[in-house]
Enzyme design. Structure first.
Site, short mmCIF file in Angstrom:
data_model
loop_
_atom_site.label_atom_id
_atom_site.label_comp_id
_atom_site.label_asym_id
_atom_site.label_seq_id
_atom_site.Cartn_x
_atom_site.Cartn_y
_atom_site.Cartn_z
CD1 TRP A 1 9.39 1.38 -9.28
CD2 TRP A 1 11.02 2.56 -8.29
NE1 TRP A 1 10.60 0.93 -9.76
CE2 TRP A 1 11.61 1.64 -9.17
CE3 TRP A 1 11.84 3.41 -7.55
CZ2 TRP A 1 12.98 1.53 -9.34
CZ3 TRP A 1 13.22 3.30 -7.72
CH2 TRP A 1 13.78 2.37 -8.61
CD GLU B 1 12.04 -1.84 -21.32
OE1 GLU B 1 12.31 -1.15 -20.35
OE2 GLU B 1 11.85 -1.37 -22.46
C1 F6R Z 1 12.44 1.65 -21.77
C2 F6R Z 1 12.16 2.85 -21.01
C3 F6R Z 1 13.28 3.54 -20.30
C4 F6R Z 1 13.21 5.04 -20.56
C5 F6R Z 1 14.24 5.79 -19.71
C6 F6R Z 1 14.26 7.27 -20.00
O1 F6R Z 1 11.30 1.13 -22.36
O2 F6R Z 1 11.06 3.29 -20.95
O3 F6R Z 1 14.52 3.03 -20.66
O4 F6R Z 1 13.44 5.26 -21.92
O5 F6R Z 1 13.98 5.59 -18.35
O6 F6R Z 1 13.02 7.86 -19.74
P1 F6R Z 1 12.64 9.27 -20.32
O7 F6R Z 1 12.56 9.16 -21.78
O8 F6R Z 1 11.33 9.61 -19.68
O9 F6R Z 1 13.74 10.21 -19.90
#
Ligand code: F6R
Length: 578
Positions: free
Chosen positions: A70, A464
């Site tokens: 990425w 998204e």
């Molecule tokens: C949306 C999504 C992101 C995550 C965000 C936080 O579908 O996946 O918005 O929710 O990047 O990620 P975590 O929960 O892993 O901290």
């Protein structure tokens, strides 16, 4: 972001790493690369795009490293894809993280005559090692000296053509060992080797060492032992099964995952509720979907008499002056590796706050940093899009809010059962609705109170994964500006529950009067709705269920628009950059 994987063993590691990288591609899928030891030399193959679409690499090798990228430093090109090497291609490296002082190291190396083939921060690693080897150090020593020079976050694997084994290091980016029979794996995440072994060793920040036929781990210059454990997941859960995409599989897992989220030790919930009761201030911190779950839950906490402040982790710094040892932070994160969340938690910890983590990956940095850990128990979420973990987070937050007023969680369990019916019903209706919306230029999602936060999450899901522009907002805010965008046929998704219906319907009528196509997510039909998405009315829990049909809608919008729902452009599953 980025996934790395290494293999050392008796078998041909090339197809193993190739397959394993596919399981890691949720961490990044701009480009990929694999380095194999082929006789006396290292052979590298790289490509731009998603590794899942590349044919198997032929070289046979028992020592292989790979990467799925990425992009952070340098655009998406073959040159910038990992592995990176020294000029002679005798040392090669894969890296997840950011070398913060790479610019000065690069200048220093350039002054010594080194030339760079990529724009990445990572490339300083093989050149530094090369430099120290040329100064007379062996590969292991040069690797360790290099670690002393780099700053930032990293999980690194490094191979040398003349030295058996692989060197590794971890600081701030996840790295886990898999111990097999006559073979070892080292990876950013467990699903990449789960089909070969479930015996794992979690590496901690500051760990570095070597894997060959044995494993040596060092920290702070001393050799240490880390105990193996069994991976919390089995391989079946990490497969798509009969589903075409992980996203739809994970959406459909929710009747089970909500139940699993509720399956918490009573004492853990009781003690956490006591902690929340005695705290002077409670912040709910997260990013993206996890933040939306926090913001949705605050309404339930208010009903329990506990004010909570939802705050985006990336904005947490503004609250620094209000944090002390009486503050409680509930940090919510699927991955437990989101950099913004970890920064907020670190800051709060320095000020003496108590950290309660609601997290899906039990071995994550967040889980290991927190004072109290409430596991989501959702199993791996492999689609980049968060679906099942959103409802698990909400179920746990609601459980805590209920515990504050000694209310049991039976109604939440009822909601879990109701979600099964909801999924069956709307697996039929959502593809139809998606057809009507597939070419929409703009979509609004509106609601009041907790439903306004569900509206935010709905908009995030739609945009998204389908790349349609969607905006979520409190219904009461429409008239203060956004209503100017309403035009003939524009879809507006209206979330309403018992508490908010009357006022929300007025707002629905206002947009309808201006030509909007009104989609009501509600337990009751209403003449304002051109399309009604019926959800069950389980007392106070409609926000938990209301997002589920919109997850389905987002999925079908993506499929109908030819987008890959598991790998939306520009996104990665764990956002380990700031
Ligand atoms: C949306 C999504 C992101 C995550 C965000 C936080 O579908 O996946 O918005 O929710 O990047 O990620 P975590 O929960 O892993 O901290």
């Amino acid at each position: 972001m980025c996934g790395i994987l290494g293999y050392i063993g008796a078998r041909n590691g090339t197809p193993i790493v190739h397959e394993g990288l596919k399981a890691l591609s949720y961490r990044g899928y701009d480009s990929w690369g694999i380095a194999v030891q082929d006789g006396a030399s290292i052979v590298i193959q790289k490509g731009v795009g998603d590794i899942t679409k590349t044919p198997v690499i032929q070289q046979h090798s028992t020592k292989v490293i790979g990467h799925t990228r990425w992009a952070t430093h340098g655009c998406v090109t073959k040159e910038n894809a990992h592995p990176h090497t020294n000029k002679e291609k005798t040392i090669c490296t894969v890296h997840n993280g950011i070398i913060e002082n790479y610019a000065e190291l690069k200048t220093e190396l350039e002054q010594k005559g080194y030339t760079f083939a990529s724009q990445t921060d990572t490339e300083v690693i093989p050149h530094l090692i090369d430099f120290y080897i040329k100064q007379g150090q062996n590969f292991e020593q040069a690797f360790t000296t290099m670690l002393g020079r780099i700053e930032g976050s990293y999980a690194i694997l490094c191979a040398h053509d003349k030295t058996p084994g692989l060197m590794f290091a971890r600081k701030g980016s996840p790295l886990v060992l898999g111990l097999g029979k006559n073979e070892h794996f080292i990876s950013s995440d467990i699903p990449s080797f789960l089909q070969h072994t479930q015996t794992i060793v979690h590496l901690e920040d500051g760990d570095y060492g070597k894997i060959s036929d044995k494993i040596e781990i060092y920290n702070n210059g001393k050799q240490i032992t880390r105990q193996p454990t069994t991976a919390p997941w089995d391989i079946e859960i990490a497969k798509k099964g009969a589903y075409p995409h992980f996203m739809i599989k994970e959406i459909n897992e929710q009747p089970l995952t909500i139940r699993k989220a509720l399956n918490q030790p009573a004492e853990l919930i009781k003690q956490t509720a006591l902690l929340l009761q005695s705290a002077s201030t409670v912040y709910l911190v997260g990013c993206g979907t996890s933040y939306n779950a926090c913001a949705t839950a605050t309404y339930q906490f208010s009903k329990s008499g506990r004010q909570t402040i939802p705050i985006l982790a990336s904005e947490f710094i503004q609250h620094t002056n209000f944090i002390d040892n009486k503050t409680a932070i509930i940090a919510v994160s699927q991955s437990g590796e989101t950099a913004d969340v970890l920064d907020a938690v670190k800051l709060a910890k320095q000020k003496g706050a108590t950290i309660i983590a609601i997290v899906n990956v039990p071995s994550s940095t967040l889980a290991r940093t927190a004072d109290v850990v409430i596991p989501m128990n959702s199993g791996p979420e492999l689609s980049v899009i968060s679906t099942k973990t959103c409802t698990s987070q909400l179920a746990i937050l609601y459980t805590l809010a209920f515990a504050l007023r000694a209310k049991n969680t039976e109604t939440i369990a009822e909601a879990a059962d109701a979600s099964l019916h909801l999924l069956r019903q709307h697996s039929q209706t959502m593809p139809e609705l998606a057809k009507k919306m597939v070419d929409a230029k703009n979509i609004f999602c509106i609601g009041r109170n907790a439903m306004s936060q569900v509206a935010r999450e709905a908009a995030l899901k739609i945009k998204e994964v389908s790349y349609l522009h969607a905006e979520g907002m409190p219904a009461g805010e429409l008239k203060h500006g956004s209503i100017a965008l309403i035009e003939e046929g524009m879809p507006v998704i209206v979330f309403a529950d018992e508490e908010t219906r009357a006022l929300t319907i007025s707002n629905a009528m206002e947009v309808k009067a201006r030509g909007a196509y009104v989609i009501g997510v509600d337990s009751k039909p209403n003449p304002a709705y051109d399309f009604h998405i019926q959800i069950p009315d389980i007392n106070g829990l409609m926000p938990l269920l209301a997002i589920i049909p919109i997850q389905l809608l987002s999925y079908y919008l993506a499929v109908q628009r030819g987008c890959d729902p598991d790998k939306p452009r520009n996104l990665a599953k764990s956002v380990t950059v700031r």
